[in-house]
Design a protein around this motif. Structure first.
Motif: not given
Length: 256
Positions: A96, A196, A256
């Motif tokens: 990430r 991710d 996210y």
């Protein structure tokens, strides 16, 4: 005194707005040149020069990052009986954030500086003016191949860096903390998913575009003389890293 302070603030704000506007004009001009005439040989040359040559420093950076992360975190996880989460935490952190950001910073220092130095040298020696005389658009000839190459190679380097970082964490977890390979890799399957890593690749593509755009901008706006090449290169690296960190916050919030 207060008036001078306001004048100073206003000057800095205007300079920042001028920089953003000038960079956007260069970016839009390069985008308009893309459909006209792509140069695959130039793009491949830039991919080799700007991407492949960056592999060694990316390897070292992400390898040691993964190792240090595991050293700092695995001991605490073991104390609470959560050693089965070590691999997943390392993979998520690297995929990430650490992977795309560190690759972007390394590429800005290695690739962006080389790009700016090359183009600024061409400007100082009047080679860019020669391109205009020959009816060749400098944006299409110089900027577009570098933009495409960076947008391709920075995500590829991020994939490679993610793998190296996870492998570095595995080596430390296995050899230093005694966590079995099955537990480490199974935790990655259990806690990490494709999102991710895909979102990290989107970040990397944007960072590559930033590196190429800012690097070419400072190269084509370099002051005259040999000193101007060094000044432009320094400003390019600093500006690219600052923009990468700023965009990382915005992209993390959006993705996210």
């Amino acid at each position: 005194m207060f008036t001078r302070f306001l004048e100073y603030i206003g000057t800095k704000v205007l300079a920042a707005l001028y920089f953003v506007g000038d960079v956007m004009l260069l970016f839009v001009g390069a985008i308009r040149q893309m459909p006209k005439k792509l140069r695959p040989r130039h793009i491949m040359h830039q991919m080799s020069h700007l991407g492949v040559d960056t592999l060694p420093i990316v390897s070292l950076t992400l390898l040691f990052t993964g190792m240090v992360m595991t050293l700092q975190m695995a001991g605490e996880m073991i104390k609470f009986g959560a050693e089965s989460t070590v691999g997943g935490i390392v993979a998520i952190a690297v995929g990430r954030e650490l992977g795309p950001v560190l690759v972007g910073v390394v590429a800005a220092g290695r690739t962006g500086s080389a790009m700016t130095a090359e183009i600024s040298t061409m400007k100082v020696t009047e080679q860019i003016d020669a391109l205009r005389v020959m009816a060749t658009n400098p944006l299409g000839y110089l900027v577009v191949p570098r933009m495409i190459a960076c947008m391709i190679m920075v995500p590829l380097l991020t994939v490679y860096g993610n793998l190296i970082g996870v492998l570095g964490g595995w080596v430390v977890a296995l050899k230093y903390f005694g966590i079995s390979s099955y537990v480490y890799w199974h935790s990655i399957e259990q806690f990490a998913d494709g999102a991710d890593f895909y979102a990290g690749l989107i970040k990397a593509m944007v960072f590559g575009l930033v590196i190429a755009t800012v690097g070419c901008y400072y190269g084509m706006r370099a002051p005259a003389g040999a000193e101007g090449v060094g000044t432009a290169t320094t400003r390019s690296v600093v500006a690219s890293i600052v923009v990468i960190f700023m965009l990382n916050v915005i992209l993390s919030w959006m993705l996210y």
